[in-house]
Design an enzyme around this catalytic site. Structure first.
Site, short mmCIF file in Angstrom:
data_model
loop_
_atom_site.label_atom_id
_atom_site.label_comp_id
_atom_site.label_asym_id
_atom_site.label_seq_id
_atom_site.Cartn_x
_atom_site.Cartn_y
_atom_site.Cartn_z
N GLU A 88 0.75 -1.13 0.09
CA GLU A 88 -0.34 -0.37 0.26
C GLU A 88 0.66 1.51 -0.15
O GLU A 88 0.37 2.26 -0.50
CB GLU A 88 -1.00 0.16 1.07
CG GLU A 88 -2.48 1.49 0.93
CD GLU A 88 -3.37 0.51 2.01
OE1 GLU A 88 -4.12 -0.44 1.95
OE2 GLU A 88 -2.97 1.38 3.33
N HIS A 117 7.01 -26.95 2.97
CA HIS A 117 5.78 -28.30 2.86
C HIS A 117 4.71 -27.49 1.75
O HIS A 117 3.52 -28.18 1.81
CB HIS A 117 5.73 -29.62 3.91
CG HIS A 117 6.91 -29.85 4.60
ND1 HIS A 117 6.70 -30.70 4.65
CD2 HIS A 117 6.50 -29.48 5.98
CE1 HIS A 117 7.67 -30.70 5.62
NE2 HIS A 117 7.86 -30.25 6.13
N LYS A 167 -13.92 1.39 -4.41
CA LYS A 167 -15.29 2.39 -3.38
C LYS A 167 -15.60 2.77 -3.75
O LYS A 167 -17.37 1.95 -3.46
CB LYS A 167 -14.16 2.81 -2.28
CG LYS A 167 -12.76 1.92 -0.83
CD LYS A 167 -12.75 3.07 -0.73
CE LYS A 167 -11.85 2.13 0.97
NZ LYS A 167 -11.49 3.47 2.06
#
Length: 549
Positions: A353, A384, A513
């Site tokens: 950000e 793993h 948004k």
């Protein structure tokens, strides 16, 4: 001195040529021929060790990177930040999260106002409230002690508290902490479903008290409390971290339960502020202050240490080297500490950000790559899952290992030794690799037929020469965590100064948004999707059909 664009451009060109000329650089050979490599390419601050000797650098690299920091005026911009100058130029704001953990008696001025007394006043109010909740002096509406807290926030109002609360779980002696961030109703339903409203405190963390995800979840939590205990009980079961006192009051929260912070504190830098209230309630004010003290110790080091001895500067320079010069587009954060499981996600927001920008502070297109993709998981789990690609994949991805010399569980020290061995082994394996001849020899030692050796050996070759750096501290305690997080904050700052971008705005989150607000009535069927692109129209139609099915 000011940023010297001409010198900066010339130094970047030198670094690119240097990388092209030294690309065949073999780290195995470098370690064999240079016994002082570790000493030269590592730094310490008290018990914190930063080792970048397994990165593909040499003395020429280091010299050029220091020139780069000087040309970018890292020291001057650092001084400007600590002085409270408005270095966030797109929002015309100071950037002073460092003031939140400043325990000195010096003045820290923002537009001529000393902010330290304000910081202390909020911190003291937080401590009094936290002590009241923890001791039972502040009770729920029915007179029961608060046993659980639910923090409702998103982004910086969630990731920091989640990360720190998990990391410091050995220090929990207060109410249990839970966190809700996602607008997905499953998140809050699953959280509240196991709790008792009579013994739960809900903290709503939203500076403006308008964040859609947070306020939607807050209304759900409010109804949960009111339905169970009555409307009059709401005030006793909520607190807020906000500056919108009118909206908070309308929600039903008294002013003495509201804790504010300032516009010079960015969300992803806010865990040190009142946003850290759930952390303080969980671990107590004393340990929270140690968390702040650890961060302040790194602030002092970053501010005062010369470039060549500065951990944050070199973490930033190595990060820049990997991203902009070597061309590595990804950065893996691998803490060998299960309690740091949320640190990669926290650093992901902090870095991406901040430095995920494509224009300079002057609004011009950047001339090269900026922030990398940041991701990770704890070791040994990652071994793993995705380490196969890190060792033998076609992309080179630098790793950043974080490990503590000592664990908290003394009776399980043998397991901590296994953890340490795995961390060091991965670091060594990435650097050393395994040649085809070594793979053949290993297989021959198992008495396999020659044909089988030749068939299998290529699959057991590791190219090696894959860079990693390692951070080691004594033990994951509040001080160490604060210091570590502040180190990464300042690293992001250093990289941003060299990239020439503003690390403290985040306009990239806005467009989605805005469109979500437009699309809500379309998704709910109140408005038509006419005028939108064909893909969105098709998706809306499909969702409408399936929701009715």
């Amino acid at each position: 001195m000011a940023r010297d664009a001409t010198k900066l451009e010339a130094t970047v060109a030198k670094l690119k040529k240097h990388w092209a000329d030294s690309a065949p650089h073999d780290m195995r050979a470098a370690f064999k021929s240079d016994p002082g490599r570790f000493e030269r390419y590592s730094l310490s601050l008290d018990d914190l060790l930063f080792d970048w000797s397994k990165c593909r650098v040499n003395d020429e690299t280091i010299g050029l990177l220091k020139e780069l920091a000087i040309a970018a005026d890292v020291e001057g911009r650092r001084a400007a930040m600590f002085a409270g100058e408005h270095i966030n130029n797109t929002e015309d704001r100071a950037v002073l999260h460092v003031a939140l953990r400043d325990t000195s008696s010096k003045e820290v001025l923002v537009d001529g106002h000393n902010v330290l007394p304000d910081v202390k006043e909020v911190l003291d109010r937080m401590a009094a409230f936290a002590d009241g909740i923890r001791s039972g002096a502040i009770k729920g509406a029915t007179g029961k002690k608060i046993t659980d807290i639910v923090n409702i926030g998103i982004g910086g109002s969630d990731l920091g508290p989640v990360m720190a609360t998990l990391a410091l779980s050995p220090y929990h002696d207060g109410p249990r902490a839970h966190f809700v961030s996602n607008i997905d109703g499953a998140h809050i339903a699953d959280t509240l479903g196991i709790l008792d409203p009579a013994t739960t405190l809900v903290i709503i963390a939203s500076k403006t008290f308008t964040t859609i995800e947070t306020m939607t979840n807050a209304q759900t939590a409010r109804k949960w409390v009111a339905d169970a205990l009555g409307e009059a009980a709401v005030g006793a079961h909520f607190a807020a971290v906000s500056t919108a006192l009118d909206r908070v009051a309308a929600f039903g929260i008294a002013e003495d339960r509201v804790f504010g912070f300032w516009d010079w504190v960015g969300g992803r830098y806010s865990v040190w502020s009142a946003i850290g209230l759930p952390v303080m309630i969980a671990i107590g004010p004393e340990d929270f202050r140690k968390f702040l003290a650890g961060a302040h110790s790194m602030d002092v080091h970053f501010r005062d240490a010369p470039l060549e001895k500065n951990l944050a500067v070199w973490l930033g320079l190595i990060g820049y080297w990997h991203r902009a010069i070597c061309g590595y587009g990804s950065r893996a954060i691998i803490p060998y500490d299960q309690r740091l499981a949320r640190l990669p996600a926290y650093l992901q927001q902090l870095d991406m950000e901040s430095n995920g920008k494509s224009v300079t502070v002057d609004g011009k297109p950047v001339s090269g790559p900026t922030g990398p993709v940041v991701w990770g998981e704890p070791g040994t789990n990652g071994q793993h899952a995705f380490f196969q690609l890190l060792h033998q994949g076609t992309d080179t991805i630098p790793l950043e290992f974080i490990v503590a010399a000592k664990g908290h569980e003394k009776h399980l020290d043998h397991q901590h030794e296994m953890l340490l061995a795995n961390c060091l082994a991965q670091s060594e394996a990435l650097m050393k690799g395994r040649t085809l001849d070594e793979a053949r020899a290993q297989l021959k030692a198992k008495n396999l037929p020659e044909s089988e050796v030749e068939r299998i050996a290529p699959h057991r070759v590791f190219s090696g020469n894959r860079p990693s750096l390692t951070l080691v501290h004594d033990k994951l305690d509040p001080f160490a965590l604060g210091r570590l997080v502040a180190l990464y904050e300042h690293r992001v700052f250093v990289e941003a100064q060299i990239f020439g971008i503003n690390a403290f705005d985040q306009w990239g989150v806005e467009l989605g948004k805005e469109l979500a607000t437009e699309l809500l009535p379309v998704v709910s069927g109140e408005e038509s999707s006419d005028g939108r692109d064909a893909s969105t129209q098709g998706l809306v139609a499909h969702l409408h059909a399936r929701r009715k099915a």
